[in-house]
Scaffold this motif. Structure first.
Motif, mmCIF file in Angstrom:
data_model
loop_
_atom_site.group_PDB
_atom_site.id
_atom_site.type_symbol
_atom_site.label_atom_id
_atom_site.label_comp_id
_atom_site.label_asym_id
_atom_site.label_seq_id
_atom_site.Cartn_x
_atom_site.Cartn_y
_atom_site.Cartn_z
ATOM 1 N N UNK A 1 0.860 -1.174 0.000
ATOM 2 C CA UNK A 1 0.000 0.000 0.000
ATOM 3 C C UNK A 1 0.901 1.230 0.000
ATOM 4 N N UNK A 2 0.409 2.295 -0.613
ATOM 5 C CA UNK A 2 1.196 3.518 -0.701
ATOM 6 C C UNK A 2 1.606 3.994 0.691
ATOM 7 N N UNK A 3 2.877 4.336 0.845
ATOM 8 C CA UNK A 3 3.450 4.820 2.103
ATOM 9 C C UNK A 3 3.531 3.743 3.182
ATOM 10 N N UNK A 4 3.425 2.485 2.788
ATOM 11 C CA UNK A 4 3.615 1.380 3.725
ATOM 12 C C UNK A 4 4.902 0.641 3.363
ATOM 13 N N UNK A 5 5.546 0.049 4.349
ATOM 14 C CA UNK A 5 6.824 -0.619 4.100
ATOM 15 C C UNK A 5 6.760 -2.125 4.318
ATOM 16 N N UNK A 6 5.573 -2.635 4.620
ATOM 17 C CA UNK A 6 5.380 -4.074 4.765
ATOM 18 C C UNK A 6 4.465 -4.550 3.648
ATOM 19 N N UNK A 7 4.874 -5.541 2.865
ATOM 20 C CA UNK A 7 4.037 -5.971 1.741
ATOM 21 C C UNK A 7 2.747 -6.630 2.219
ATOM 22 N N UNK A 8 1.656 -6.364 1.503
ATOM 23 C CA UNK A 8 0.392 -7.017 1.834
ATOM 24 C C UNK A 8 0.163 -8.242 0.952
ATOM 25 N N UNK A 9 1.009 -8.400 -0.067
ATOM 26 C CA UNK A 9 0.876 -9.563 -0.937
ATOM 27 C C UNK A 9 2.225 -9.844 -1.596
ATOM 28 N N UNK A 10 2.561 -11.117 -1.705
ATOM 29 C CA UNK A 10 3.782 -11.547 -2.391
ATOM 30 C C UNK A 10 3.395 -12.560 -3.457
ATOM 31 N N UNK A 11 3.787 -12.286 -4.690
ATOM 32 C CA UNK A 11 3.398 -13.133 -5.810
ATOM 33 C C UNK A 11 4.569 -14.007 -6.243
ATOM 34 N N UNK A 12 4.290 -15.299 -6.365
ATOM 35 C CA UNK A 12 5.287 -16.275 -6.785
ATOM 36 C C UNK A 12 4.713 -17.140 -7.905
ATOM 37 N N UNK A 13 5.594 -17.797 -8.622
ATOM 38 C CA UNK A 13 5.208 -18.818 -9.598
ATOM 39 C C UNK A 13 4.125 -18.333 -10.560
ATOM 40 N N UNK A 14 2.999 -19.056 -10.642
ATOM 41 C CA UNK A 14 1.965 -18.730 -11.626
ATOM 42 C C UNK A 14 1.362 -17.346 -11.393
ATOM 43 N N UNK A 15 1.171 -16.976 -10.134
ATOM 44 C CA UNK A 15 0.626 -15.645 -9.842
ATOM 45 C C UNK A 15 1.561 -14.559 -10.364
ATOM 46 N N UNK A 16 2.831 -14.745 -10.136
ATOM 47 C CA UNK A 16 3.832 -13.784 -10.608
ATOM 48 C C UNK A 16 3.783 -13.669 -12.129
ATOM 49 N N UNK A 17 3.748 -14.802 -12.807
ATOM 50 C CA UNK A 17 3.754 -14.802 -14.270
ATOM 51 C C UNK A 17 2.497 -14.146 -14.834
ATOM 52 N N UNK A 18 1.351 -14.453 -14.238
ATOM 53 C CA UNK A 18 0.099 -13.889 -14.733
ATOM 54 C C UNK A 18 0.046 -12.386 -14.487
ATOM 55 N N UNK A 19 0.533 -11.949 -13.357
ATOM 56 C CA UNK A 19 0.540 -10.523 -13.034
ATOM 57 C C UNK A 19 1.371 -9.754 -14.061
ATOM 58 N N UNK A 20 2.551 -10.258 -14.372
ATOM 59 C CA UNK A 20 3.411 -9.612 -15.365
ATOM 60 C C UNK A 20 2.743 -9.623 -16.740
ATOM 61 N N UNK A 21 2.096 -10.727 -17.068
ATOM 62 C CA UNK A 21 1.409 -10.825 -18.357
ATOM 63 C C UNK A 21 0.324 -9.758 -18.482
ATOM 64 N N UNK A 22 -0.417 -9.536 -17.416
ATOM 65 C CA UNK A 22 -1.462 -8.515 -17.446
ATOM 66 C C UNK A 22 -0.866 -7.118 -17.614
ATOM 67 N N UNK A 23 0.240 -6.865 -16.948
ATOM 68 C CA UNK A 23 0.898 -5.563 -17.096
ATOM 69 C C UNK A 23 1.399 -5.366 -18.527
ATOM 70 N N UNK A 24 1.980 -6.415 -19.082
ATOM 71 C CA UNK A 24 2.561 -6.310 -20.423
ATOM 72 C C UNK A 24 1.503 -6.126 -21.506
ATOM 73 N N UNK A 25 0.312 -6.666 -21.277
ATOM 74 C CA UNK A 25 -0.719 -6.633 -22.312
ATOM 75 C C UNK A 25 -1.789 -5.575 -22.052
ATOM 76 N N UNK A 26 -1.478 -4.630 -21.174
ATOM 77 C CA UNK A 26 -2.399 -3.518 -20.973
ATOM 78 C C UNK A 26 -2.429 -2.605 -22.188
#
Length: 236
Positions: A150-175
């Protein structure tokens, strides 16, 4: 002799005029939009906001220098010449530390509990030119994990690995690149997040992403609107 004395007096007067000194080198009538910088030991550094230390333990106890004067909100004379020990926004007394794996003229760090990893990074003017800071330059095939903040926070609220990581990047790339997009603020300000992509290198890549409740968008260069599916990770 009298003529000679008069001529010497004129020369002295003119010399005094040509070497006049600004009576107040700090105060003036200008509002200066300072870049986040610090000058130490003959080197100039700029705040590095697009990168995050993968391992904060890489910051050593070796002090490279210390801030002697904070120019932001103090210096209003546009003719002011910055000097060693000056910083735009760091407080007087702030220590800058060497980072393992880098020369002191390349990368240094100041403690800052409001920054991810606990440090604010500063890159030397020559070194920063070698860094690939844009999203398109990030080696996506080497991303090991993505942390969402979250903006101005220093502790992550979510960590993406494996398939989640790949899908997240795919969505960013195909925006869809939408240079003239304006956030929809009718229901309030957009929610802003930080995405940090960690690769096999010592520095992670940090970018902001926002949700205005109509679209999710980020700034790889121009504004890019991404598929609503990305909200599955922004709002877990």
């Amino acid at each position: 002799m009298r003529i000679l004395m008069i001529m010497m007096g004129i020369v002295v007067f003119l010399s005094g005029c040509s070497t006049s000194v600004d009576p107040n080198p700090i105060k003036g009538n200008s509002t200066i939009d300072w870049v986040d910088f610090v000058k130490l030991n003959g080197d100039s550094y700029t705040g590095l906001y697009g990168r995050v230390l993968k391992n904060p333990g890489d910051v050593t106890d070796e002090v490279v220098g210390e801030v002697k004067f904070k120019v932001g909100d103090v210096v209003t004379n546009p003719n002011y010449k910055t000097k060693a020990g000056d910083a735009a926004f760091l407080e007087i007394g702030t220590k800058l530390y060497r980072v393992n794996g880098y020369k002191s003229e390349e990368l240094i760090a100041a403690k800052d509990e409001n920054q991810i990893g606990g440090y604010r990074l500063y890159a030397g003017d020559d070194f920063v030119k070698t860094l690939q800071l844009h999203y398109k330059d990030m080696p996506k095939d080497k991303v090991e994990r993505i942390e969402l903040y979250h903006f101005d926070q220093t502790t992550p609220f979510n960590t993406l690995l494996n398939d989640d990581k790949e899908r997240f990047i795919e969505l960013l790339d195909h925006g869809k690149d939408t240079p003239n997009y304006r956030p929809q603020n009718k229901d309030g300000d957009p929610a802003y997040y930080q995405m940090v992509f960690y690769t096999d290198g010592p520095l992670g890549y940090a970018y902001s992403i926002a949700d205005d409740r109509v679209n999710v968008f980020f700034y790889p260069w121009d504004t890019r609107v991404v598929d609503d599916e990305v909200r599955n990770w922004l709002n877990p």
